[in-house]
Design a protein around this motif. Structure first.
Motif, short mmCIF file in Angstrom:
data_model
loop_
_atom_site.label_atom_id
_atom_site.label_comp_id
_atom_site.label_asym_id
_atom_site.label_seq_id
_atom_site.Cartn_x
_atom_site.Cartn_y
_atom_site.Cartn_z
N THR A 296 11.30 -0.38 -3.91
CA THR A 296 9.97 -0.47 -3.28
C THR A 296 9.97 0.23 -1.93
O THR A 296 11.00 0.50 -1.35
CB THR A 296 9.53 -1.94 -3.09
N ASP B 81 -0.03 -2.41 -0.30
CA ASP B 81 0.07 -1.01 -0.74
C ASP B 81 -0.76 -0.75 -1.99
O ASP B 81 -1.38 -1.65 -2.55
CB ASP B 81 1.54 -0.61 -0.93
N SER B 82 -0.77 0.48 -2.43
CA SER B 82 -1.59 0.88 -3.58
C SER B 82 -1.15 0.19 -4.88
O SER B 82 -1.92 0.13 -5.83
CB SER B 82 -1.55 2.40 -3.76
N GLY B 83 0.05 -0.35 -4.90
CA GLY B 83 0.52 -1.10 -6.07
C GLY B 83 0.13 -2.56 -6.03
O GLY B 83 0.48 -3.33 -6.93
N GLY B 84 -0.57 -2.96 -4.98
CA GLY B 84 -1.03 -4.34 -4.88
C GLY B 84 0.01 -5.29 -4.30
O GLY B 84 -0.07 -6.50 -4.52
N ASN C 81 -0.12 5.18 6.72
CA ASN C 81 0.85 4.57 5.81
C ASN C 81 2.24 5.16 5.96
O ASN C 81 3.15 4.80 5.23
CB ASN C 81 0.39 4.73 4.36
N LYS D 282 -9.16 -9.07 -0.56
CA LYS D 282 -8.54 -8.53 -1.79
C LYS D 282 -9.38 -7.43 -2.44
O LYS D 282 -8.85 -6.56 -3.11
CB LYS D 282 -8.35 -9.72 -2.76
N SER E 19 -10.58 -4.93 -1.13
CA SER E 19 -10.28 -3.60 -0.56
C SER E 19 -8.86 -3.13 -0.87
O SER E 19 -8.46 -2.06 -0.45
CB SER E 19 -10.49 -3.62 0.95
N TRP E 20 -8.08 -3.94 -1.57
CA TRP E 20 -6.71 -3.52 -1.89
C TRP E 20 -6.76 -2.44 -2.91
O TRP E 20 -6.48 -2.15 -3.83
CB TRP E 20 -5.84 -4.67 -2.36
N ASP F 35 6.54 -2.14 3.49
CA ASP F 35 5.22 -2.14 4.11
C ASP F 35 5.19 -2.85 5.46
O ASP F 35 4.26 -2.65 6.24
CB ASP F 35 4.20 -2.82 3.18
#
Length: 176
Positions: A79, A39-42, A105, A173, A175-176, A82
Motif C-alpha cells: 500500500t 485514497d482512491s482505493g477507499g 497527494n 464518505k 467525497s471519497w 497516506d
C-alpha cells in the motif's frame, strides 16, 4: 374515580409523553472539512511511530466498525502510506492531537500526538484524542453541537460515536 376516567387519563398521558419524545428527538448535525486522507482505493493507510500505538486499534475499530468495512488500516508493503502518526512534545500549543492534510497527494498527511498533554490524560481521554484525530483523516470536522461527539473540539471521556459523528462521516464518505 371510575375505570373509564383512569383509562382516559392514562391515554392522554401516553400521547403527551410520545409527543415530548418526538419534539425532543435529536437531529444529526454533520460537520465535514472537505479534506481527508482517504485514497482512491477507499483506504486511509497509516504508518505509526508513537508511544500511543496501543490506542490506535481502538481508534481504527471505532470508525471501521461503523463504516462496515476497513477504511483505516496500518500501512503495509503493498500500500501507499497516506498518513504518518508520530509524537511531538510542545508546551507552547493548546492541542493534544493535530491532523494535517496536505494539498497534494505526493506527500502523506500526518497525525501528531502532543506528549506534553497526552501523558497527563487518563487512558480514556487519550483514546478519545486518537479517535478524534482519525475522524479528521476521514474528513470529519470539529463539531461542538454536543459534548458527546468524538469530534467535539475539547478532550472528553466519551469514546463512542454520536449521531453527529455518524452523520459527519456519512457525508464525508460521499467525497471519497
Amino acid at each position: 374515580m371510575t375505570k373509564k376516567k383512569i383509562v382516559s387519563i392514562l391515554a392522554v398521558t401516553v400521547v403527551l409523553l410520545s409527543s415530548s419524545i418526538i419534539v425532543y428527538a435529536e437531529t444529526a448535525q454533520p460537520a465535514v472539512s472537505g479534506h481527508d486522507l482517504v485514497d482512491s482505493g477507499g483506504h486511509m493507510d497509516y504508518s505509526a511511530s508513537t508511544q500511543y500505538s496501543g490506542y490506535l486499534f481502538s481508534g481504527t475499530n471505532l470508525w471501521n466498525d461503523y463504516l462496515g468495512t476497513t477504511v483505516i488500516r496500518e500501512d503495509s508493503f503493498g500500500t501507499i502510506n497516506d498518513c504518518d502518526i508520530m509524537d511531538v512534545t510542545n508546551s507552547d500549543v493548546m492541542w493534544a492531537g493535530q491532523t494535517g492534510i496536505p494539498k497534494t497527494n505526493l506527500v502523506p498527511g500526518y497525525i501528531y500526538f502532543n506528549t506534553y498533554y497526552m501523558d497527563q490524560y487518563s487512558t480514556t481521554k487519550a483514546i478519545f484524542v486518537v479517535k478524534h484525530e482519525f475522524g479528521h483523516t476521514l474528513g470529519c470536522d470539529e463539531n461542538s453541537c454536543s459534548d458527546f461527539n468524538i469530534m467535539y473540539p475539547y478532550v472528553k471521556s466519551n469514546i463512542n460515536l454520536s449521531i453527529h459523528d455518524k452523520a459527519s462521516v456519512d457525508l464525508a464518505k460521499k467525497s471519497w
